[in-house]
Structures are given as structure tokens and as C-alpha cells.
Design an enzyme around this catalytic site. Structure first.
Site, PDB file in Angstrom:
ATOM      1  N   ASP A 173       0.860  -1.366   0.019  1.00  0.00           N
ATOM      2  CA  ASP A 173       0.111  -0.042   0.147  1.00  0.00           C
ATOM      3  C   ASP A 173       0.926   1.323  -0.068  1.00  0.00           C
ATOM      4  O   ASP A 173       1.786   1.458   1.000  1.00  0.00           O
ATOM      5  CB  ASP A 173      -0.767   0.037   1.370  1.00  0.00           C
ATOM      6  CG  ASP A 173      -1.982   1.217   1.189  1.00  0.00           C
ATOM      7  OD1 ASP A 173      -1.632   2.079   0.722  1.00  0.00           O
ATOM      8  OD2 ASP A 173      -3.033   0.767   1.663  1.00  0.00           O
ATOM      9  N   CYS A 232     -12.776  -8.855  -3.313  1.00  0.00           N
ATOM     10  CA  CYS A 232     -13.899  -8.635  -2.934  1.00  0.00           C
ATOM     11  C   CYS A 232     -14.218  -7.122  -2.805  1.00  0.00           C
ATOM     12  O   CYS A 232     -14.537  -6.497  -2.080  1.00  0.00           O
ATOM     13  CB  CYS A 232     -14.154  -9.302  -1.507  1.00  0.00           C
ATOM     14  SG  CYS A 232     -14.149 -11.082  -1.558  1.00  0.00           S
ATOM     15  N   GLU A 263     -21.095  -5.991 -14.162  1.00  0.00           N
ATOM     16  CA  GLU A 263     -22.082  -6.352 -13.455  1.00  0.00           C
ATOM     17  C   GLU A 263     -23.620  -5.951 -13.767  1.00  0.00           C
ATOM     18  O   GLU A 263     -23.654  -4.855 -14.007  1.00  0.00           O
ATOM     19  CB  GLU A 263     -21.722  -5.925 -11.712  1.00  0.00           C
ATOM     20  CG  GLU A 263     -20.464  -6.497 -11.341  1.00  0.00           C
ATOM     21  CD  GLU A 263     -20.198  -6.194  -9.829  1.00  0.00           C
ATOM     22  OE1 GLU A 263     -21.041  -5.390  -9.131  1.00  0.00           O
ATOM     23  OE2 GLU A 263     -19.370  -6.694  -9.318  1.00  0.00           O
ATOM     24  N   HIS A 281     -21.456  -9.938  -5.594  1.00  0.00           N
ATOM     25  CA  HIS A 281     -21.016  -8.997  -4.918  1.00  0.00           C
ATOM     26  C   HIS A 281     -21.990  -8.585  -3.541  1.00  0.00           C
ATOM     27  O   HIS A 281     -22.756  -7.708  -3.190  1.00  0.00           O
ATOM     28  CB  HIS A 281     -21.861  -7.457  -5.873  1.00  0.00           C
ATOM     29  CG  HIS A 281     -20.789  -6.276  -5.528  1.00  0.00           C
ATOM     30  ND1 HIS A 281     -20.375  -5.433  -6.534  1.00  0.00           N
ATOM     31  CD2 HIS A 281     -20.290  -5.662  -4.510  1.00  0.00           C
ATOM     32  CE1 HIS A 281     -19.746  -4.426  -6.105  1.00  0.00           C
ATOM     33  NE2 HIS A 281     -19.592  -4.600  -4.641  1.00  0.00           N
ATOM     34  N   LEU A 282     -21.505  -9.472  -2.712  1.00  0.00           N
ATOM     35  CA  LEU A 282     -22.187  -9.847  -1.429  1.00  0.00           C
ATOM     36  C   LEU A 282     -21.200  -9.135  -0.227  1.00  0.00           C
ATOM     37  O   LEU A 282     -21.486  -9.301   0.763  1.00  0.00           O
ATOM     38  CB  LEU A 282     -22.481 -11.310  -1.049  1.00  0.00           C
ATOM     39  CG  LEU A 282     -23.439 -12.043  -2.153  1.00  0.00           C
ATOM     40  CD1 LEU A 282     -23.424 -13.278  -1.459  1.00  0.00           C
ATOM     41  CD2 LEU A 282     -24.687 -11.413  -2.145  1.00  0.00           C
ATOM     42  N   GLY A 283     -20.251  -8.439  -0.613  1.00  0.00           N
ATOM     43  CA  GLY A 283     -19.164  -8.104   0.447  1.00  0.00           C
ATOM     44  C   GLY A 283     -19.756  -7.131   1.496  1.00  0.00           C
ATOM     45  O   GLY A 283     -19.554  -7.540   2.669  1.00  0.00           O
ATOM     46  N   ALA A 284     -20.857  -6.170   1.264  1.00  0.00           N
ATOM     47  CA  ALA A 284     -21.291  -5.601   2.266  1.00  0.00           C
ATOM     48  C   ALA A 284     -22.642  -6.056   2.691  1.00  0.00           C
ATOM     49  O   ALA A 284     -23.415  -5.302   3.334  1.00  0.00           O
ATOM     50  CB  ALA A 284     -21.442  -4.148   1.893  1.00  0.00           C
TER      51      ALA A 284
END
Length: 528
Positions: A173, A232, A263, A281-284
Site C-alpha cells: 500500500d 472482494c 455487473e 457482490h455480497l461484500g457488504a
């Protein structure tokens, strides 16, 4: 008259009640956002629009939103909102950047475990009445090396969970300081080392021009055979065709993907492969996260509509209504100075000094500093806003200092921003002229005066005859029109800087041609 809010996506009943309790009229129409024509017809009646990801707030919608003051996105991603169009209309765009971090991090860990033990495939096989115990030979996570690309809020939570699983965690990073890396228990490394050493690689970076296609065919070729990839974060970080080829060849043992370049991904050649775990796209997507971001966006929007307080805005900092007119042009200067430095900085930033000279030092410098930090961090991190920027800087161990002083030099008031890395220090100064426009007045200690343009070319060169003509010839031959041309030099024959405003972003071949000029040390495109 009470302000009126439209909720056009699914939000919790508690969030809707928060609006009502705060004296805001609210219409809860959770399916309206899917019907762009119906939304277009309804939007002129509202002061606020609360959305999730289904509603697309296009320039056409914004143009029709004649009363709209604020758009609130319950969640972090604002790809579905045209922020420049909203900004031009004076509409505040808010998000909730920290409400779903734990949920997303947990999903990444779950995907890694599912990938390691082939759980989806084994589940399908067992449901089909088979008992293929010998077919599903997994791998342990214990003692494996996890490479984390992007070690901000979510990435650091993933690292913490992985350390609890007794994995070795290495992280790349550009904004992660060595001190912060030690604090969270990871080893800070360069990107190539992530590819070379990792058994598992997980992505937790926004999609920006610097991170797009960060894992491509060349990157995958550098990875050790048998690596497993988890994404993710955002579609577009991984080149999907290259990943498919690496999975087919066996060089990559498996991939777990929650996000895709296009998507909804209802069909994809990656879905043909047994060693790909995919989720939509279930991350949240947990009850806790959905509730947190819904309540947060309702509170933020109500605060703004009732009292003018601004929180987590992507296109303006936290400022009070009475100070806004005087402060706004200096916010523009601070943000552009930060963006200038951020776009030119390739190494991890260790420190930022913001110097306020003259009258500007008596203003709300907290808002100005937030704007400057946002400018520095956005080129790499994308979703950083003027409110979250100080938090993001602190998380990455970036030391931020404000210095206030009396008038110095020819300008009555100015802001100077200095960015420090392990190997260099770069400063840029600017002010507001009587026309209200932001100007650069000094770069790296070299005096010059230039307006910020949407597209600019920054060149450092030796002050020798022939440079200006050669540069102009390259741009002219490529059909790149020059809007303004500004020069400054340290001394005759010494280091010089050229800042050119052009009508469009310079093509790569033009940049390469400029960089090859014998007098040129550096040539970089800038966008504002």
C-alpha cells in the site's frame, strides 16, 4: 416548509423513521430507482435523494432535480452517481465509508476459506448424492503467506483476521507507513514481492487509474505456481481474461471473486471453471452492515437538510453555512494543490506539511487541510473524500502538520503544501486572485504563475535553448492544442519547470516523445 426526501432503494424502516423523527418528510419508494423514467418524473419534487446501488443518478436525473440539495449513498461506492454533474449543480453527495468495513473483510476471509477447502464444489457434489472424499483435497491456511494489496480500513481488518488464523501477512500500500505496518502486524513490501511470495492474494483497493488491471498477465506470471486470488473490492482490478488463462494452465490454483468488471455478471467464462468461487457482490451484504449504513445516511442527510451540517461528503468538506462563501475558493486551491502533489508522487507518503500564510490562516484551516489531504490521497485511493481523508491519512501513519504564519513575500495570502516521502520532498504553493480563481504561484521553490486546467502537462527540464520549440512541435504534430504555457526556472541554465494547459489528455506516445527530449528530466500528465 419541511424538506422532502425520496428513498428510491431499499433502506431499513428504522432509517426511514429517522427522517420523520427529525422533521423531514420522506417518501419510501424502494422500487422507483429501477425505473429511470419514473425517477426522472418524480425527482423535481425532492430536496434529498437516499439511494443504494440500484438507483443510477445520471446527468439527466440531476438536470431534472431542480430542488435537490443532497444525495446520500448508503454504502461506500458511488459509481452510480455522476459526482461532477452533482457538484456543478451544487448538490452535496454523501456516502457512508466506514459502515460496512467489517462485513466486507469477513466476506473476504470467508471466500479465502471456501477457496482453500473447495467448499462450494464439495457442497454441490454432496447435495448431488455423491461422496467424493478423495476428490476435494484442500490446503491449510496455517503458516501460509497472505498478500494484501491495499491495507486501509478493510485491508487492515482482513490482515488482523488472517494473523488470528496464524498466517504470515505481507502488504502493499503506497500510503502504508513502516510504523503503521508494525502496529497492525504486517510486513510492508513492494508489489512485485506480493506476487513472488504470496500463497493467497487479496485485493482491498479502490478502482483508480493507478490500480486498474493491477493483476494482469504479467503480474500473474510473477506469482508462485499455485497462488490463489481473492477479490472482494472492485471489478477491473483483475484482468479477467488473464486470470482465466492462468487458471486453465494451472499456474493459479483458484480464484474467489465477489466483483466483476461488468455487473451483474449473469454469464462469464470464469463460471465454467471448478476452481472459481463466485458470489454476486455480497461484500457488504449482512443485516448489521445494511442497518449501519442506512441509519448513518439518514442521520447525515437529516443533519444537512435541517441545520446545514455536512458529513462524509465526497464533493465538499465539513463547513458551516456562514463561512462557506469566503472559504470555498481557498478550498478549491487546497484541493488542487494536494491533487497536484498527489499525482506527481509515486512513493509512499510519510508526511504532509500545509503552510497557511496571511489571512487564510485565520480561516477554517481544518476544512482546508481536509481538502488538501483529499487531493493528495485521491489519485491513489479514489473514494477518499474531504471528511474521511484525515482518518485515512492517520490510518496510514502519514504525519500531517499545519503551520500558520504572517504574510511572507509578494502575495498577501497563500497556501503551500509539501509532501514528504522516504527519498524526496516536493512543495507547491497557490493562492486565490481577485477573479476568484485558483493559481499556482510556486513549484519546488521555483516561482511561476499558472491557472489550473482540466488537462495539464508537467515537465521538469534543464533550462537550455530549443526546449520550448521542441515541446511545441511534438504537441502540434500530435494535434494537441495548447491553452496556456507557463515557465519558471531556478537560475539561468539550471533546473526549470514547464506547466502547459492543453485541451485534452496527452496520449501515451506524446508523453514518451516529450520524455525523450534531451533537456527533459520528467514529463507527467495532470488532471483537475
Amino acid at each position: 416548509m419541511a424538506p422532502r426526501v425520496l428513498v428510491s432503494d431499499k433502506l431499513s424502516e428504522t432509517a426511514v423513521q429517522i427522517f420523520r423523527d427529525r422533521g423531514v418528510e420522506v417518501d419510501y419508494l424502494p422500487d422507483l430507482g429501477k425505473d429511470k423514467d419514473a425517477l426522472l418524473a418524480a425527482i423535481p419534487n425532492y430536496d434529498g435523494l437516499a439511494i443504494r446501488s440500484a438507483t443510477k443518478v445520471t446527468p439527466k436525473i440531476i438536470a431534472a432535480a431542480t430542488k435537490l440539495k443532497v444525495i446520500g449513498r448508503a454504502g461506500i461506492g458511488v459509481d452510480n452517481v455522476d459526482i461532477p454533474a452533482a457538484t456543478q449543480r451544487g448538490i452535496v453527495v454523501m456516502n457512508t465509508p466506514f459502515g460496512n468495513a467489517i462485513t466486507t473483510a469477513e466476506h473476504a476471509i470467508s471466500m479465502m476459506m471456501a477457496l482453500a477447502r473447495q467448499i462450494p464444489e464439495a457442497n454441490a457434489s454432496t447435495h448431488a448424492g455423491k461422496w467424493e472424499k478423495n476428490r476435494f483435497m484442500g490446503v491449510e491456511l496455517f503458516n501460509k503467506t497472505l498478500g494484501v494489496i491495499g491495507c486501509g480500513n478493510i485491508g487492515s481488518i482482513v490482515a488482523d483476521r488472517a494473523l488470528g488464523l496464524k498466517m504470515k501477512v505481507i502488504a502493499f500500500d503506497p500510503f502504508l507507513s513502516p510504523e503503521r505496518a508494525i502496529e497492525i502486524g504486517v510486513e510492508k513490501v513492494e508489489l512485485d514481492e506480493i506476487f513472488r511470495r504470496s500463497d493467497f492474494i487479496t485485493l482491498h483497493t479502490p478502482l483508480t487509474e493507478k490500480t486498474r488491471n493491477i493483476i494482469d498477465a504479467a503480474a500473474l506470471a510473477k506469482c508462485k505456481k499455485g497462488v490463489r486470488i481473492i477479490n472482494c473490492a472492485r471489478g477491473g482490478l483483475v484482468v479477467e481474461d488473464a486470470l482465466y488463462d492462468a487458471l486453465k494452465s494451472g499456474h493459479v490454483a483458484g480464484a474467489a471473486l465477489d466483483v466483476f468488471e461488468v455487473e451483474p455478471a449473469t454469464s462469464h467464462k470464469l463460471f465454467e471453471l471448478d476452481n472459481v468461487v463466485a458470489t454476486p457482490h455480497l461484500g457488504a451484504s449482512t443485516g448489521e452492515a445494511q442497518e449501519n449504513v442506512a441509519l448513518q445516511v439518514a442521520e447525515q442527510m437529516a443533519d444537512y437538510l435541517i441545520s446545514g451540517a455536512v458529513s462524509n461528503a465526497l464533493n465538499m468538506p465539513s463547513i458551516s453555512a456562514d463561512e462557506a462563501p469566503r472559504l470555498r475558493p481557498f478550498i478549491a486551491v487546497a484541493e488542487k494543490l494536494g491533487s497536484f502533489a498527489g499525482q506527481l508522487t509515486e512513493e509512499p507518503v510519510t508526511g504532509i506539511v500545509i503552510e497557511y500564510a496571511g489571512d487564510v490562516g485565520e480561516m477554517n484551516t481544518r476544512a482546508l487541510t481536509s481538502a488538501a489531504l483529499s487531493g493528495v490521497l485521491q489519485p491513489m485511493l479514489g473514494t477518499v473524500n474531504m471528511v474521511s481523508a484525515p482518518v485515512v491519512a492517520r490510518e496510514r501513519g502519514i504525519k500531517v502538520d499545519e503551520v500558520k504564519q504572517t504574510q511572507r513575500g509578494a502575495y498577501e495570502t497563500y497556501i503551500r503544501l509539501t509532501v514528504r516521502t522516504a527519498h524526496l520532498e516536493r512543495s507547491v504553493a497557490g493562492t486565490v486572485f481577485s477573479d476568484g480563481k485558483a493559481r499556482v504561484i510556486q513549484i519546488k521553490g521555483i516561482d511561476m504563475e499558472a491557472e489550473f486546467g482540466p488537462h495539464m502537462l508537467y515537465v521538469t527540464n534543464e533550462d537550455k535553448p530549443g526546449f520550448i520549440g521542441a515541446l511545441g512541435t511534438i504537441l502540434g504534430n500530435a494535434g494537441v492544442n495548447i491553452a496556456t504555457f507557463n515557465l519558471g526556472r531556478r537560475a539561468q541554465g539550471g533546473e526549470a519547470i514547464c506547466l502547459v494547459s492543453i485541451d485534452e489528455a496527452p496520449p501515451a506516445e506524446v508523453l514518451q516523445a516529450v520524455a525523450r527530449l534531451p533537456q527533459v528530466k520528467q514529463a507527467k500528465p495532470l488532471a483537475f
